[in-house]
Design a protein around this motif. Structure first.
Motif, PDB file in Angstrom:
ATOM      1  N   PHE A   1     -10.403  68.173 -12.029  1.00  0.00           N
ATOM      2  CA  PHE A   1      -9.830  67.443 -13.164  1.00  0.00           C
ATOM      3  C   PHE A   1     -10.927  67.260 -14.194  1.00  0.00           C
ATOM      4  O   PHE A   1     -12.093  67.096 -13.841  1.00  0.00           O
ATOM      5  CB  PHE A   1      -9.352  66.039 -12.770  1.00  0.00           C
ATOM      6  CG  PHE A   1      -8.227  66.014 -11.786  1.00  0.00           C
ATOM      7  CD1 PHE A   1      -7.196  66.913 -11.832  1.00  0.00           C
ATOM      8  CD2 PHE A   1      -8.195  65.032 -10.811  1.00  0.00           C
ATOM      9  CE1 PHE A   1      -6.163  66.866 -10.917  1.00  0.00           C
ATOM     10  CE2 PHE A   1      -7.164  64.966  -9.893  1.00  0.00           C
ATOM     11  CZ  PHE A   1      -6.141  65.886  -9.949  1.00  0.00           C
TER      12      PHE A   1
ATOM     13  N   THR B   1      -6.486  71.034 -15.548  1.00  0.00           N
ATOM     14  CA  THR B   1      -5.832  69.749 -15.427  1.00  0.00           C
ATOM     15  C   THR B   1      -6.689  68.656 -16.051  1.00  0.00           C
ATOM     16  O   THR B   1      -7.859  68.515 -15.701  1.00  0.00           O
ATOM     17  CB  THR B   1      -5.532  69.416 -13.951  1.00  0.00           C
ATOM     18  OG1 THR B   1      -4.701  70.452 -13.428  1.00  0.00           O
ATOM     19  CG2 THR B   1      -4.834  68.074 -13.822  1.00  0.00           C
TER      20      THR B   1
ATOM     21  N   ILE C   1      -5.262  73.466  -8.638  1.00  0.00           N
ATOM     22  CA  ILE C   1      -5.907  72.384  -9.377  1.00  0.00           C
ATOM     23  C   ILE C   1      -7.325  72.261  -8.820  1.00  0.00           C
ATOM     24  O   ILE C   1      -7.610  71.391  -8.004  1.00  0.00           O
ATOM     25  CB  ILE C   1      -5.154  71.042  -9.239  1.00  0.00           C
ATOM     26  CG1 ILE C   1      -3.698  71.182  -9.678  1.00  0.00           C
ATOM     27  CG2 ILE C   1      -5.844  69.954 -10.068  1.00  0.00           C
ATOM     28  CD1 ILE C   1      -2.883  69.899  -9.511  1.00  0.00           C
TER      29      ILE C   1
ATOM     30  N   ARG D   1      -1.563  69.599 -17.389  1.00  0.00           N
ATOM     31  CA  ARG D   1      -2.221  70.886 -17.145  1.00  0.00           C
ATOM     32  C   ARG D   1      -2.024  71.698 -18.420  1.00  0.00           C
ATOM     33  O   ARG D   1      -0.890  71.965 -18.841  1.00  0.00           O
ATOM     34  CB  ARG D   1      -1.607  71.608 -15.948  1.00  0.00           C
ATOM     35  CG  ARG D   1      -2.345  72.913 -15.625  1.00  0.00           C
ATOM     36  CD  ARG D   1      -1.874  73.575 -14.333  1.00  0.00           C
ATOM     37  NE  ARG D   1      -1.999  72.665 -13.207  1.00  0.00           N
ATOM     38  CZ  ARG D   1      -0.964  72.252 -12.454  1.00  0.00           C
ATOM     39  NH1 ARG D   1       0.250  72.656 -12.676  1.00  0.00           N
ATOM     40  NH2 ARG D   1      -1.179  71.413 -11.461  1.00  0.00           N
TER      41      ARG D   1
END
Length: 138
Positions: free
Chosen positions: A82, A129, A79, A123
């Motif tokens: 974001f 994500t 990840i 995701r």
């Protein structure tokens, strides 16, 4: 003076598909320039990959993406970042949510949170994500 934050996504050979997907989710204008278009080909096998691309909508959505050339290190990461999408209307956010989770993985189901009437994390099928929420009335 004001600034605008635009998320830039890095892919390896998937930028065109990702941009098309986000265009289908959010609408707006899709623009893409290949390494060939820019006369910046260093590896003929990558000539038709995206050197610069973006999706921008009148509603305010704006994202950029490109294909990292093979000569450079690149790791998709678990990840690495974001992308936050915040709106005023639950119906709009729910619509984006449904489209983004197609072929993806729900991390936090869409629902009420302490800071928002509607919040979720997903995701997508490209490993990006997304955090989606409705701005709290204030």
């Amino acid at each position: 003076m004001a600034i605008k934050t635009v998320t830039h996504l890095n892919f390896r050979g998937e930028a065109r598909a990702a941009l098309a997907f986000y265009h289908a989710v959010f609408g707006g204008k899709l623009a893409a320039l290949t390494y060939r278009d820019a006369q910046a080909v260093q590896d003929e096998s990558e000539a038709d990959q995206i050197m610069w691309g973006e999706v921008a909508s009148d509603a305010g959505f704006h994202i950029m993406a490109y294909d990292v050339p093979g000569r450079l290190d690149w790791n998709r990461g678990e990840i690495p970042f974001f992308v936050s999408v915040r709106g005023d209307a639950a119906e709009e956010i729910s619509g984006y949510w449904e489209k983004l989770r197609e072929g993806g993985t729900t991390i936090q189901p869409l629902g009420p949170a302490g800071w928002s009437p509607l919040y979720g994390m997903v995701r997508d099928r490209f490993g990006v994500t997304w955090v989606l929420d409705v701005a709290a009335a204030g």
